[in-house]
Design a protein around this motif. Structure first.
Motif, mmCIF file in Angstrom:
data_model
loop_
_atom_site.group_PDB
_atom_site.id
_atom_site.type_symbol
_atom_site.label_atom_id
_atom_site.label_comp_id
_atom_site.label_asym_id
_atom_site.label_seq_id
_atom_site.Cartn_x
_atom_site.Cartn_y
_atom_site.Cartn_z
ATOM 1 N N ASN A 72 -99.692 -5.610 -55.534
ATOM 2 C CA ASN A 72 -99.534 -6.401 -54.306
ATOM 3 C C ASN A 72 -100.910 -5.722 -53.471
ATOM 4 O O ASN A 72 -100.865 -4.532 -52.924
ATOM 5 N N LEU A 73 -101.794 -6.639 -52.919
ATOM 6 C CA LEU A 73 -103.053 -6.475 -52.555
ATOM 7 C C LEU A 73 -102.636 -5.997 -50.931
ATOM 8 O O LEU A 73 -103.259 -4.959 -50.481
ATOM 9 N N TRP A 74 -101.829 -6.678 -50.145
ATOM 10 C CA TRP A 74 -101.798 -6.276 -48.822
ATOM 11 C C TRP A 74 -101.076 -5.119 -48.690
ATOM 12 O O TRP A 74 -101.441 -4.222 -47.809
ATOM 13 N N ARG A 75 -99.915 -4.753 -49.576
ATOM 14 C CA ARG A 75 -99.199 -3.431 -49.512
ATOM 15 C C ARG A 75 -100.294 -2.226 -49.664
ATOM 16 O O ARG A 75 -100.172 -1.230 -48.924
ATOM 17 N N TRP A 76 -101.129 -2.613 -50.956
ATOM 18 C CA TRP A 76 -102.117 -1.452 -51.162
ATOM 19 C C TRP A 76 -102.983 -1.226 -50.092
ATOM 20 O O TRP A 76 -103.322 0.037 -49.471
ATOM 21 N N ALA A 77 -103.473 -2.201 -49.411
ATOM 22 C CA ALA A 77 -104.351 -2.032 -48.334
ATOM 23 C C ALA A 77 -103.912 -1.559 -47.152
ATOM 24 O O ALA A 77 -104.592 -0.694 -46.414
ATOM 25 N N LEU A 78 -102.785 -1.784 -46.783
ATOM 26 C CA LEU A 78 -101.860 -1.229 -45.759
ATOM 27 C C LEU A 78 -101.561 0.070 -45.823
ATOM 28 O O LEU A 78 -101.459 0.868 -44.830
ATOM 29 N N PHE A 79 -100.823 0.350 -46.909
ATOM 30 C CA PHE A 79 -99.868 1.466 -47.067
ATOM 31 C C PHE A 79 -100.433 2.546 -48.094
ATOM 32 O O PHE A 79 -99.703 3.841 -47.761
ATOM 33 N N SER A 80 -101.215 2.201 -48.938
ATOM 34 C CA SER A 80 -101.632 3.196 -49.838
ATOM 35 C C SER A 80 -102.820 4.221 -49.467
ATOM 36 O O SER A 80 -103.730 3.621 -48.977
ATOM 37 N N PRO A 81 -102.470 5.474 -49.523
ATOM 38 C CA PRO A 81 -103.694 6.288 -49.244
ATOM 39 C C PRO A 81 -105.050 6.253 -50.166
ATOM 40 O O PRO A 81 -106.047 6.398 -49.626
ATOM 41 N N ASP A 82 -104.884 5.708 -51.250
ATOM 42 C CA ASP A 82 -105.994 5.293 -52.001
ATOM 43 C C ASP A 82 -106.877 4.315 -51.551
ATOM 44 O O ASP A 82 -108.093 4.142 -51.892
ATOM 45 N N ALA A 83 -106.450 3.344 -50.610
ATOM 46 C CA ALA A 83 -107.261 2.337 -50.169
ATOM 47 C C ALA A 83 -108.344 2.707 -49.401
ATOM 48 O O ALA A 83 -109.448 2.318 -49.411
ATOM 49 N N LYS A 84 -108.373 4.105 -48.827
ATOM 50 C CA LYS A 84 -109.263 4.696 -47.891
ATOM 51 C C LYS A 84 -110.518 4.914 -48.798
ATOM 52 O O LYS A 84 -111.592 5.175 -48.081
ATOM 53 N N ASP A 85 -110.227 5.304 -50.216
ATOM 54 C CA ASP A 85 -111.521 5.540 -51.081
ATOM 55 C C ASP A 85 -112.411 4.320 -51.175
ATOM 56 O O ASP A 85 -113.487 4.510 -51.320
ATOM 57 N N LEU A 86 -111.648 3.059 -51.175
ATOM 58 C CA LEU A 86 -112.496 1.914 -51.252
ATOM 59 C C LEU A 86 -113.021 1.124 -50.115
ATOM 60 O O LEU A 86 -114.045 0.748 -50.090
ATOM 61 N N LEU A 87 -111.999 1.368 -49.201
ATOM 62 C CA LEU A 87 -112.264 0.529 -47.826
ATOM 63 C C LEU A 87 -112.781 1.554 -46.840
ATOM 64 O O LEU A 87 -111.864 2.137 -46.123
ATOM 65 N N LEU A 88 -113.889 1.756 -46.739
ATOM 66 C CA LEU A 88 -114.439 2.685 -45.891
ATOM 67 C C LEU A 88 -114.230 2.487 -44.517
ATOM 68 O O LEU A 88 -114.147 1.235 -44.094
ATOM 69 N N ASP A 89 -114.063 3.596 -43.646
ATOM 70 C CA ASP A 89 -113.942 3.378 -42.170
ATOM 71 C C ASP A 89 -112.645 2.660 -41.871
ATOM 72 O O ASP A 89 -112.746 1.608 -41.344
ATOM 73 N N TRP A 90 -111.642 2.898 -42.686
ATOM 74 C CA TRP A 90 -110.319 2.150 -42.858
ATOM 75 C C TRP A 90 -109.705 1.770 -41.442
ATOM 76 O O TRP A 90 -109.495 0.488 -41.179
ATOM 77 N N GLU A 91 -109.654 2.817 -40.565
ATOM 78 C CA GLU A 91 -108.948 2.865 -39.302
ATOM 79 C C GLU A 91 -109.822 1.963 -38.330
ATOM 80 O O GLU A 91 -108.894 1.022 -37.566
ATOM 81 N N ARG A 92 -111.049 2.014 -38.220
ATOM 82 C CA ARG A 92 -111.628 1.124 -37.250
ATOM 83 C C ARG A 92 -112.350 -0.210 -37.670
ATOM 84 O O ARG A 92 -112.380 -1.165 -37.211
ATOM 85 N N ALA A 93 -112.620 -0.278 -39.190
ATOM 86 C CA ALA A 93 -113.266 -1.488 -39.487
ATOM 87 C C ALA A 93 -112.213 -2.224 -40.141
ATOM 88 O O ALA A 93 -112.239 -3.428 -40.024
ATOM 89 N N TRP A 94 -111.462 -1.705 -41.172
ATOM 90 C CA TRP A 94 -110.431 -2.498 -41.977
ATOM 91 C C TRP A 94 -109.257 -2.943 -41.516
ATOM 92 O O TRP A 94 -108.793 -4.102 -41.379
ATOM 93 N N ALA A 95 -108.570 -1.802 -40.869
ATOM 94 C CA ALA A 95 -107.085 -2.076 -40.467
ATOM 95 C C ALA A 95 -106.789 -2.843 -39.682
ATOM 96 O O ALA A 95 -106.024 -4.119 -39.542
ATOM 97 N N PRO A 96 -107.849 -3.183 -38.380
ATOM 98 C CA PRO A 96 -107.557 -4.013 -37.335
ATOM 99 C C PRO A 96 -107.551 -5.450 -37.768
ATOM 100 O O PRO A 96 -106.815 -6.171 -37.395
ATOM 101 N N ARG A 97 -108.392 -5.721 -38.679
ATOM 102 C CA ARG A 97 -108.538 -6.991 -39.479
ATOM 103 C C ARG A 97 -107.502 -7.304 -40.420
ATOM 104 O O ARG A 97 -106.899 -8.429 -40.535
ATOM 105 N N LEU A 98 -107.259 -6.381 -41.105
ATOM 106 C CA LEU A 98 -106.223 -6.655 -42.232
ATOM 107 C C LEU A 98 -104.960 -6.995 -41.563
ATOM 108 O O LEU A 98 -104.357 -8.207 -42.122
ATOM 109 N N LEU A 99 -104.809 -6.213 -40.482
ATOM 110 C CA LEU A 99 -103.182 -6.686 -39.833
ATOM 111 C C LEU A 99 -103.311 -7.866 -39.305
ATOM 112 O O LEU A 99 -102.245 -8.662 -39.495
ATOM 113 N N THR A 100 -104.241 -8.565 -38.748
ATOM 114 C CA THR A 100 -104.454 -9.928 -38.327
ATOM 115 C C THR A 100 -104.143 -10.859 -39.474
ATOM 116 O O THR A 100 -103.569 -11.841 -39.559
#
Length: 254
Positions: free
Chosen positions: A150-178
């Motif tokens: 599950n791509l969404w669950r991995w991107a939102l909940f998995s700690p491993d996602a931060k190794d791939l999605l750099l600057d997760w908190e500021r760049a990825w997470a706000p857009r992923l949630l929307t």
């Protein structure tokens, strides 16, 4: 018969003429003797009111343009008359300038061919993020070439996602949630999508993220590619029936 003034009125009449009384749960009605007697399965406008269990003359008023249906009445009539999902959406868009919420539809069995034929990083997922198909370029992002189920669950909940999605908190997470909320609310009759929305709402870490109001489309986001190193990725989400095709245009850094 003169053309209906509005598209939805014409759709209702077209489908009414196709349906039988049995389709609406009504008994055949007797023809007058002057018309040969016997039984008829033809649905009259008044019969739609009977099957709808609404007020007398409701359908006739809608058909004549004297009553603008509410979203609820429109969807009840569309379901009763058996409108296809596409025609249901056409009439709803004409009336309310918005797509209706419809029951989940199965994804096309040809999405695999579409995705695997792409050169760019690509996958197809359900509204709640479950993996339908992916290509080799997408698999190469993950250890052992095994993408998450599950791509969404991995991107939102998995700690491993931060190794791939750099600057997760500021760049990825706000857009992923929307992006996730938009996909799930569009499919709010899908139980899996509703469960994901509930889990997102219950997660304290995600609640602390300040959303920007923009999804993934059109963004330029930092990504660490296991083979190509750090770079920038531009996600291109494209809606399909029962799915979203996600393409990621990756550009390596200097």
């Amino acid at each position: 018969m003169p053309r209906a003034d509005r598209e939805y009125q014409g759709l209702f009449e077209r489908y009414r003429r196709r349906r039988t009384r049995k389709d609406l749960g009504l008994e055949p009605w007797s023809l007058p003797l002057g018309k040969g007697g016997g039984k008829s399965e033809r649905i009259r406008q008044v019969d739609v009111d009977t099957a709808l269990q609404g007020g007398a003359g409701t359908y006739q008023k809608v058909r004549a343009g004297r009553l603008r249906p509410s979203p609820d009445l429109y969807m009840r009539l569309a379901q009763l008359l058996g409108l296809s999902p596409e025609d249901t959406a056409i009439g709803h868009l004409e009336l309310f300038r918005a797509e209706p919420v419809q029951p989940p539809a199965p994804p096309s069995p040809y999405l695999g061919r579409l995705v695997t034929g792409q050169r760019e990083i690509a996958c197809a997922i359900t509204p709640d993020g479950r993996r339908i198909a992916y290509n080799a370029a997408f698999a190469a992002l993950f250890p052992g070439g095994q993408p998450p189920v599950n791509l969404w669950r991995w991107a939102l909940f998995s700690p491993d996602a931060k190794d791939l999605l750099l600057d997760w908190e500021r760049a990825w997470a706000p857009r992923l949630l929307t992006e996730v909320k938009l996909a799930c609310y569009r499919a709010q009759l899908d139980g899996a999508a509703a469960r994901l929305l509930s889990e997102v709402a219950d997660d304290a870490r995600l609640r602390a993220i300040e959303e920007t109001g923009s999804g993934l489309g059109g963004a330029s986001l930092p990504l660490h590619h296991p083979a190509l190193g750090d770079g920038t990725v531009r996600p291109v989400p494209v809606r399909a029936t029962g799915a979203t095709v996600m393409t990621f245009i990756f550009e390596p850094g200097d």
